[in-house]
Design a protein around this motif. Structure first.
Motif, short mmCIF file in Angstrom:
data_model
loop_
_atom_site.label_atom_id
_atom_site.label_comp_id
_atom_site.label_asym_id
_atom_site.label_seq_id
_atom_site.Cartn_x
_atom_site.Cartn_y
_atom_site.Cartn_z
N LYS A 61 -1.21 46.93 20.88
CA LYS A 61 0.20 46.76 20.55
C LYS A 61 1.11 47.61 21.44
CE LYS A 61 0.24 50.06 16.63
NZ LYS A 61 -1.12 50.62 16.64
N THR A 62 0.56 48.65 22.04
CA THR A 62 1.41 49.49 22.89
C THR A 62 1.03 49.47 24.37
OG1 THR A 62 -0.02 51.34 22.36
CG2 THR A 62 2.02 51.16 21.08
N GLY A 170 -6.48 57.94 25.28
CA GLY A 170 -5.38 56.99 25.40
C GLY A 170 -5.52 56.11 26.63
N SER A 171 -4.44 56.05 27.43
CA SER A 171 -4.50 55.19 28.61
C SER A 171 -5.38 55.78 29.70
CB SER A 171 -3.09 54.93 29.14
OG SER A 171 -2.49 56.17 29.47
N TYR A 196 -14.40 58.19 24.34
CA TYR A 196 -13.03 57.72 24.47
C TYR A 196 -12.26 57.99 23.18
CZ TYR A 196 -9.22 54.31 25.02
OH TYR A 196 -8.00 53.71 25.09
N GLY A 197 -11.28 58.85 23.28
CA GLY A 197 -10.51 59.21 22.10
C GLY A 197 -9.23 58.40 21.97
N ASP A 203 -5.55 51.27 18.55
CA ASP A 203 -5.04 51.83 19.81
C ASP A 203 -6.10 51.77 20.91
OD1 ASP A 203 -2.51 52.58 18.96
OD2 ASP A 203 -3.27 54.44 18.08
N ILE A 204 -7.32 51.46 20.54
CA ILE A 204 -8.40 51.48 21.54
C ILE A 204 -8.16 50.36 22.56
CG2 ILE A 204 -10.89 51.31 21.91
CD1 ILE A 204 -11.27 52.25 19.03
N ILE A 205 -8.01 50.76 23.81
CA ILE A 205 -7.74 49.77 24.85
C ILE A 205 -9.07 49.23 25.36
CG2 ILE A 205 -6.49 49.34 27.01
CD1 ILE A 205 -4.99 51.98 26.52
N PHE A 206 -9.13 47.97 25.63
CA PHE A 206 -10.34 47.31 26.16
C PHE A 206 -11.55 47.46 25.24
CE2 PHE A 206 -8.20 48.79 30.20
CZ PHE A 206 -7.63 47.57 30.48
N ALA A 207 -11.32 47.60 23.93
CA ALA A 207 -12.44 47.85 23.02
C ALA A 207 -13.54 46.80 23.18
CB ALA A 207 -11.93 47.87 21.58
#
Ligand SMILES: Cc1cc2nc3c(=O)[nH]c(=O)nc-3n(C[C@H](O)[C@H](O)[C@H](O)COP(=O)(O)OP(=O)(O)OC[C@H]3O[C@@H](n4cnc5c(N)ncnc54)[C@H](O)[C@@H]3O)c2cc1C
Ligand code: FES
Lengths: 409, 526
Positions: A61-62, A170-171, A196-197, A203-207
């Motif tokens: 979402k972000t 994060g990113s 990966y925190g 919020d997990i990117i590319f999960a």
């Protein structure tokens, strides 16, 4: 020639002079201007080139992932190659304010060879000046100006162990996605465990993608998601990444290289944890985090200055201009706000690209990374991206005229 | 918000002289012009001065990019004080400090035929003693004579350089007879006359590697002068890296009223009726001047910079094509997390090779499948102990490649090629010095011909000007200089100019170009 007999006729010297004339006379009149080394160089990095957004993938979402290809009409055979972990410096013009931002390339070098693209994954910060702009205004078909690839956080087999422990926040996952894709493409022979925190699960990117990729090569790739504020349904590890979690998921520390990439707060927290693990300096590579969100959080920052504003007299060649600047913004940001700008890459004080001359005045240098050369410190040069005003300043900045900026409309 | 600032000019409308490039040649030229109170503008494309004479920072380390040792500096006072010290300190008051290099070189030959592990000292006598004790069959007398010949040639060269093309042959014949005798021959041709055993030559020739040519092609006079100057005056490096020296020169130029501008690439040198009339920067700004001193090579100047291009006579292209472009470099820079002692690094500079056959060494530089035979390593801490944090070491390993050798490397093969070569070089040095280098690498950076091209824009990544063959020697260049000026008001400085490459020559050539311009201005009653 007779060295001891000392014949003095200089016969040989005259002969050589004739030889030179002869070579001159017989040489080709076609100018020799082909430069294959320069061409090689352009295939590896460029000061300024244009990309076109071909796809936008919503990551979370972000965050959004932008797929970028060479802009049409740009005279390049292919995108410059890079080493997984490097970044691009994006140059944007928001209503006359020209700024740059560093973003790790989240795609892999092999993606260039196969499909000719880079991907940048950009997270909006709530108060981010630019990321909001990106989010709302970058559309498919837009042209983006960049320089690079730059940066030093990549795997180097001369230095690093081929067992890597990645710590991402994060990113900060972006360079690891690049490395993972490169391992899957069999271009890097590494064992990689990434811790990966993220804050929440969503919020997990590319999960999904990372878990699929890890599933393809379970002996080589492991991704452990750790949430600091998970929902009740979360079954994975939670909290901040600390020494204990590192030991638990990465196994013995000995002989491994650590790559760290995340927000400033994560570095600060990890610093102590890492000390507990006794990892030698040479086994830790940290990606820069760009300018700090809030310089007053630096314990060495003299807080009495925090609400002050100052003037900067800015010289560019013979031109002079005076601007206002607030103490808690870096000199670079103040320059950019005033529409002047200095070209920059890392925005963290390290790369030296924004090198400028401090003619008079006092600055606070964000001492985390002071990448200045000793000679520059001695002769009054500073890096505006990591320097903060403690008084009025007079500075001289290099001209900034060749860089093309992509306007955001 | 004002964006107008980018529209008005950063420059005066005209200058007495515009210098293109802030390498050592350009800096030397601008310094002398500023000192002579001429209005001078120095334009550099990169964001800092120095060209190759620079440094970069990684982690806790600041690496010297190119300098091993500087020639012609000499001790601070006395008869051996060199011209570089005189120019920078006495003449121009530049704030630079020099540190002596402890020994000439530590030579390690690992081949079966002649195993060597000797540290050669400065001072002619000490040097000769060391050679004779390492190779007892050396004819001592001949070696003494050889060094005497080198001294004479070196002094003669200074005399020739000072006479600016109007050489007084009477003085030359009377005082420098052997110089005349040997002039025009290669280092090998003259040296072979002395009948030294091959083992003696092995100890004598290492410095010739700095010239990038085998003994059979290297002009003897230049070789003799280099050997003489190093061994008598010693070698020096600036305190705080070459970048600090260049920043000091830049600061002094500004203090003297000169203008130095970075991130400013010159796109064209404007000419009219074979005369320089100005320059144009990358963003189209035109600056008037009647004199341009260029730090970039004739290849770039005639091939790309002169505008209009059709003003360049065919003769200029032919001249360029008749000359040979010198080598490019390959360097492995390392910040190590152990002390020099723990790494077994006792000397400042090492030459390491299986053999010292300069022909074979040169041939090995004409491919890049594997590393060339010879490397030159520098442990900076052994000249400047506190150049890196306590318990750490800065080590660089350098080799060279022929100018066209990297032309088939593509972006896809680039990283693998450079790491393979770097690994071989690290292994060579580790083995020769019994040093556990690879266990201590905290920072590593590898510079290739591509890297040198990227940062300085040098043609094909060359770092060494034109080769100094006997037919393109300093003496011959100084004799033909006037005939090879195709544009009035255009002078060359730096490694590609008449005096050849190297820190000292580049700096001196800048000064020489400035003097030449000043002389011409005076002649024109300017
Ligand atoms: C790895 C290595 C090791 C070396 N070791 C030694 C050593 O131990 N001792 C020694 O004496 N010498 C050494 N050298 C050689 C020495 O560094 C060079 O000979 C010397 O620095 C050359 O100086 P230069 O004046 O020709 O300038 P360069 O360094 O070539 O600089 C030219 C400058 O012009 C600028 N420029 C080019 N085109 C333009 C344009 N169009 N507009 C504006 N600016 C432009 C470039 O950016 C650059 O700054 C070494 C070189 C290398 C690479
Ligand atoms: S942009 Fe890298 S140091 Fe300022």
């Amino acid at each position: 020639m007779e060295v001891y007999g000392r014949s003095k006729d200089m016969a040989q010297a005259s002969k050589m002079q004739r030889e030179r004339k002869k070579r001159w006379k017989n040489a080709s009149p076609v100018p020799d201007i082909e430069d294959p080394i320069k061409e090689l160089s352009m295939g590896l990095h460029l000061k300024n080139f244009q990309l076109i957004i071909t796809d936008i993938l919503d990551a979370t979402k972000t965050t959004k992932t932008y797929r970028l290809k060479l802009a049409p009409n740009f005279e390049l055979k292919r995108l410059p190659l890079f080493r997984a972990g490097q970044y691009l410096s994006v140059k944007v013009n928001v209503d006359g304010v020209k700024v740059t931002r560093p973003y790790s390339i989240s795609s892999a070098p092999s993606d260039i060879l196969e499909d000719g693209f880079y991907e940048l994954t950009i997270k909006i910060k709530d108060d981010g000046f630019l990321s909001t702009e990106f989010f709302e205004k970058w559309k498919t078909g837009n042209i983006v100006s960049v320089s690079g690839p730059h940066g030093n956080m990549y795997f180097d087999d001369l230095r690093d162990s081929n067992e890597i422990v990645g710590i991402a926040g994060g990113s900060g996952i972006t360079p690891f996605r690049s490395i993972i894709r490169e391992i899957v493409a069999q271009k890097l022979d590494l064992k990689l465990t990434v811790l990966y925190g993220s804050r929440h699960e969503d919020d997990i990117i590319f999960a999904e993608e990372l878990s699929n990729l890890a599933g393809k090569l379970p002996d080589k790739i492991k991704v452990v998601n750790i949430c600091s504020e998970p929902s009740e349904n979360w079954s994975g590890p939670s909290g901040f990444i600390n020494a204990e979690l590192i030991k638990k998921y990465a196994g013995p520390i000995e002989g491994k290289t650590f790559f760290i990439c995340g927000p400033q707060a994560m570095y600060e927290f990890l610093e102590k944890e890492i000390q507990n693990l006794n990892i030698p300096n040479r086994r830790i590579r940290r990606e820069l985090y760009g300018q700090p969100d809030n310089i007053t959080m630096n314990p060495k920052y003299p807080v009495e200055f925090k609400d002050k504003t100052f003037n900067i007299i800015v010289r560019i060649g013979n031109k002079i201009e005076t601007i206002k600047a607030s103490a808690t913004e870096s000199v670079l940001v103040s320059l950019e706000r005033a529409g002047i700008g200095v070209d920059s890459q890392c925005r963290s004080g390290e790369c030296g690209f924004c090198r400028s001359l401090l003619i008079s005045g006092d600055i606070f240098v964000n001492n985390e990374i002071d990448g200045r050369r000793a000679g520059d410190k001695k002769f009054g040069f500073f890096h505006p991206c990591s320097s903060y005003l403690l008084s009025d300043l007079e500075i001289k900045i290099p001209s900034f005229k060749f860089v093309k900026f992509s306007p955001i409309k | 918000m004002s964006s107008t600032i980018h529209k008005s000019s950063s420059f005066d409308s005209s200058y007495d002289v515009v210098v293109i490039g802030a390498g050592l040649g350009g800096l030397g030229a601008a310094l002398n012009l500023a000192l002579s109170q001429k209005s001078v503008l120095l334009l550099e494309q990169h964001n800092l001065p120095g060209g190759f004479a620079s440094s970069f920072v990684r982690g806790r380390f600041e690496f010297e990019i190119s300098l091993h040792e500087m020639c012609a500096v000499g001790p601070p006072e006395g008869p051996l004080k060199g011209p570089i010290r005189y120019i920078l300190h006495d003449e121009s008051s530049v704030d630079v400090e020099f540190v002596p290099v402890p020994e000439a070189y530590h030579l390690i030959l690992t081949g079966k035929e002649h195993k060597v592990n000797v540290k050669l000292p400065f001072g002619v006598e000490n040097f000769i003693d060391t050679v004779c004790s390492a190779v007892p069959e050396t004819p001592r007398e001949s070696l003494v004579k050889y060094f005497d010949l080198c001294r004479e040639c070196s002094e003669a060269l200074t005399f020739v350089a000072r006479s600016k093309g109007n050489i007084d042959y009477k003085i030359l014949m009377a005082k420098y007879a052997s110089f005349l005798t040997t002039s025009g021959y290669s280092a090998a041709e003259v040296t072979n006359k002395f009948g030294f055993p091959k083992k003696t030559l092995d100890l004598l020739y290492p410095y010739s590697c700095y010239m990038g040519l085998p003994a059979s092609r290297l002009d003897f006079t230049i070789w003799a002068s280099l050997l003489h100057l190093y061994i008598t005056q010693g070698a020096y490096i600036p305190k705080g890296t070459s970048h600090q020296m260049c920043a000091a020169i830049d600061a002094r130029i500004r203090e003297l009223g000169g203008q130095t501008e970075y991130n400013n690439r010159v796109q064209s040198i404007l000419v009219e009726n074979n005369k320089v009339i100005g320059v144009e920067t990358d963003d189209g700004e035109k600056i008037k001047t009647n004199y341009v001193i260029t730090n970039c090579s004739p290849h770039l100047v005639y091939g790309k910079l002169i505008s209009p291009a059709n003003a360049v006579p065919e003769e200029a292209y032919k001249l360029n094509n008749s000359r040979r472009l010198g080598v490019s470099a390959f360097v492995v820079y390392m910040g190590l997390d152990a002390s020099p002692k723990d790494l077994n690094l006792e000397s400042y500079g090492y030459f390491i090779s299986p053999h010292m056959d300069t022909e074979k060494i040169n041939k090995s530089m004409l491919q890049c499948e594997n590393m060339p035979d010879l490397t030159a390593s520098i442990c900076l801490n052994n000249a400047i102990p506190n150049c890196s944090p306590p318990g750490t070491t800065i080590l660089s390993i350098t080799t060279a490649f022929g100018i066209d050798i990297w032309k088939n490397i593509t972006p896809e093969t680039y990283f693998a090629t450079k790491n393979k070569l770097a690994r071989q070089m690290i292994e060579q040095v580790s083995k020769a010095l019994d040093s556990p280098i690879s266990e201590h690498i905290e920072e590593i950076e590898v510079a290739t011909p591509q890297t040198f091209s990227r940062y300085t824009g040098s043609f094909k990544g060359g770092v060494y000007g034109y080769d100094l063959d006997p037919w393109d020697s300093l003496v011959i260049r100084s004799q033909v200089k006037n005939k090879e000026e195709f544009f009035k008001g255009l002078e060359f400085a730096g490694g590609f100019a008449a005096m050849g490459h190297g820190y000292n020559s580049s700096l001196l050539s800048g000064r020489q170009a400035a003097r030449s311009v000043l002389w011409k201005m005076k002649k024109e009653g300017g």
